[in-house]
Design a protein around this motif. Structure first.
Motif, PDB file in Angstrom:
ATOM      1  N   HIS A 250      46.457  46.461  35.916  1.00  0.00           N
ATOM      2  CA  HIS A 250      46.993  45.851  37.137  1.00  0.00           C
ATOM      3  C   HIS A 250      46.767  46.775  38.344  1.00  0.00           C
ATOM      4  O   HIS A 250      46.226  46.363  39.369  1.00  0.00           O
ATOM      5  CB  HIS A 250      48.492  45.562  36.932  1.00  0.00           C
TER       6      HIS A 250
ATOM      7  N   HIS B  72      44.026  46.757  41.833  1.00  0.00           N
ATOM      8  CA  HIS B  72      44.368  46.904  43.251  1.00  0.00           C
ATOM      9  C   HIS B  72      43.322  47.757  43.984  1.00  0.00           C
ATOM     10  O   HIS B  72      43.295  47.772  45.207  1.00  0.00           O
ATOM     11  CB  HIS B  72      45.758  47.522  43.418  1.00  0.00           C
TER      12      HIS B  72
ATOM     13  N   HIS C 174      48.301  40.415  45.785  1.00  0.00           N
ATOM     14  CA  HIS C 174      48.479  39.647  44.547  1.00  0.00           C
ATOM     15  C   HIS C 174      47.941  38.235  44.732  1.00  0.00           C
ATOM     16  O   HIS C 174      48.583  37.253  44.363  1.00  0.00           O
ATOM     17  CB  HIS C 174      49.956  39.637  44.123  1.00  0.00           C
TER      18      HIS C 174
ATOM     19  N   PHE D 103      42.974  38.429  42.980  1.00  0.00           N
ATOM     20  CA  PHE D 103      43.464  39.601  42.255  1.00  0.00           C
ATOM     21  C   PHE D 103      43.741  39.243  40.788  1.00  0.00           C
ATOM     22  O   PHE D 103      43.283  39.907  39.865  1.00  0.00           O
ATOM     23  CB  PHE D 103      44.745  40.137  42.924  1.00  0.00           C
TER      24      PHE D 103
END
Ligand SMILES: [Zn+2]
Length: 181
Positions: free
Chosen positions: A137, A141, A147, A151
Motif C-alpha cells: 500500500h 503511494h 486513494h 491507486f
C-alpha cells in the motif's frame, strides 16, 4: 444501563453515534444541532448503544502493551518491513527513502512526498500477509499519492487479494490499537 457520551460538532451533515472499542460514546453532529436535539437522538438509539456497550463489557480485554513489549515490536516490525519493502519495490519499479517504525493510534503506515516510509509497530501483532499489504500500500503511494481508483488498481495489480487483507486490518485493527491505552 446508563452511559455518558460526548457531543462533538463539526462540518458534517448528519448525526451519528460512534462507540470506541474502549466503550467511550461520541455523538458526532453538524454545528447547528443543539444539545437537546443530540440528546433526543441518543435516546432514540439507546437500545442500540446499550447492546454495543454490553458486547464490549463481555469481551475479554487483552492487557495494555508495556514499553518493553512495544520496543521489541518496533524492532521486529522494522526488520520485517525493511526486508519486504526491499522485495516488493524492485518488482513494482519504485524507490523509497528511510523506513521508520513507531507506535501510532490512527495509522498503519504512511509515505511522505520524499518517499520515506513509516509503519506502526502494532504490525508486529498481525500476520505477515497483513504487513505485506501495508508495505505494498505505502509503496503504491510512490506512484499515486492518493486513494483514487487508479491507486487501488495499482495495489490490486501487485496483490490481487488485497481487499481481504485490508478488511482484516479494519476488523481486527481497533482491538490492537486498544492495547496502546
Ligand atoms: Zn494510503
Amino acid at each position: 444501563m446508563s452511559f455518558s457520551y460526548e457531543i462533538v460538532r463539526s462540518s458534517r451533515k448528519s448525526i451519528a453515534i460512534e462507540i470506541k472499542p474502549d466503550g467511550r460514546v461520541f455523538v458526532r453532529c453538524p454545528q447547528r444541532v443543539t444539545d437537546q436535539e443530540a440528546k433526543r437522538f441518543v435516546e432514540s438509539r439507546r437500545e442500540w448503544v446499550e447492546a454495543h456497550l454490553q458486547a464490549i463489557l463481555r469481551r475479554p480485554r487483552l492487557p495494555a502493551l508495556t514499553e518493553a513489549e512495544l520496543q521489541e515490536m518496533t524492532a521486529v516490525t522494522k526488520d520485517y518491513v525493511t526486508r519486504r519493502a526491499a522485495y516488493y519495490a524492485p518488482c513494482m519499479g519504485v524507490t523509497y527513502g528511510r523506513i521508520t517504525v513507531r507506535k501510532q493510534k490512527t495509522r498503519w503506515g504512511s509515505c511522505s512526498n520524499e518517499g520515506n516510509l513509516s509503519f506502526n509497530c502494532l504490525l508486529a501483532l498481525t500476520p505477515p500477509e497483513i504487513v505485506d499489504y501495508v508495505v505494498v500500500h505505502e509503496l503504491c503511494h510512490r506512484l499515486e499519492m492518493n486513494h483514487s481508483p487508479r491507486f487501488w488498481a495499482l495495489v490490486k495489480q501487485v496483490m490481487p487479494d488485497y481487499e481481504r487483507r485490508k478488511r482484516w486490518l479494519k476488523e481486527q485493527g481497533t482491538e490492537l490499537v486498544s492495547r496502546l491505552e
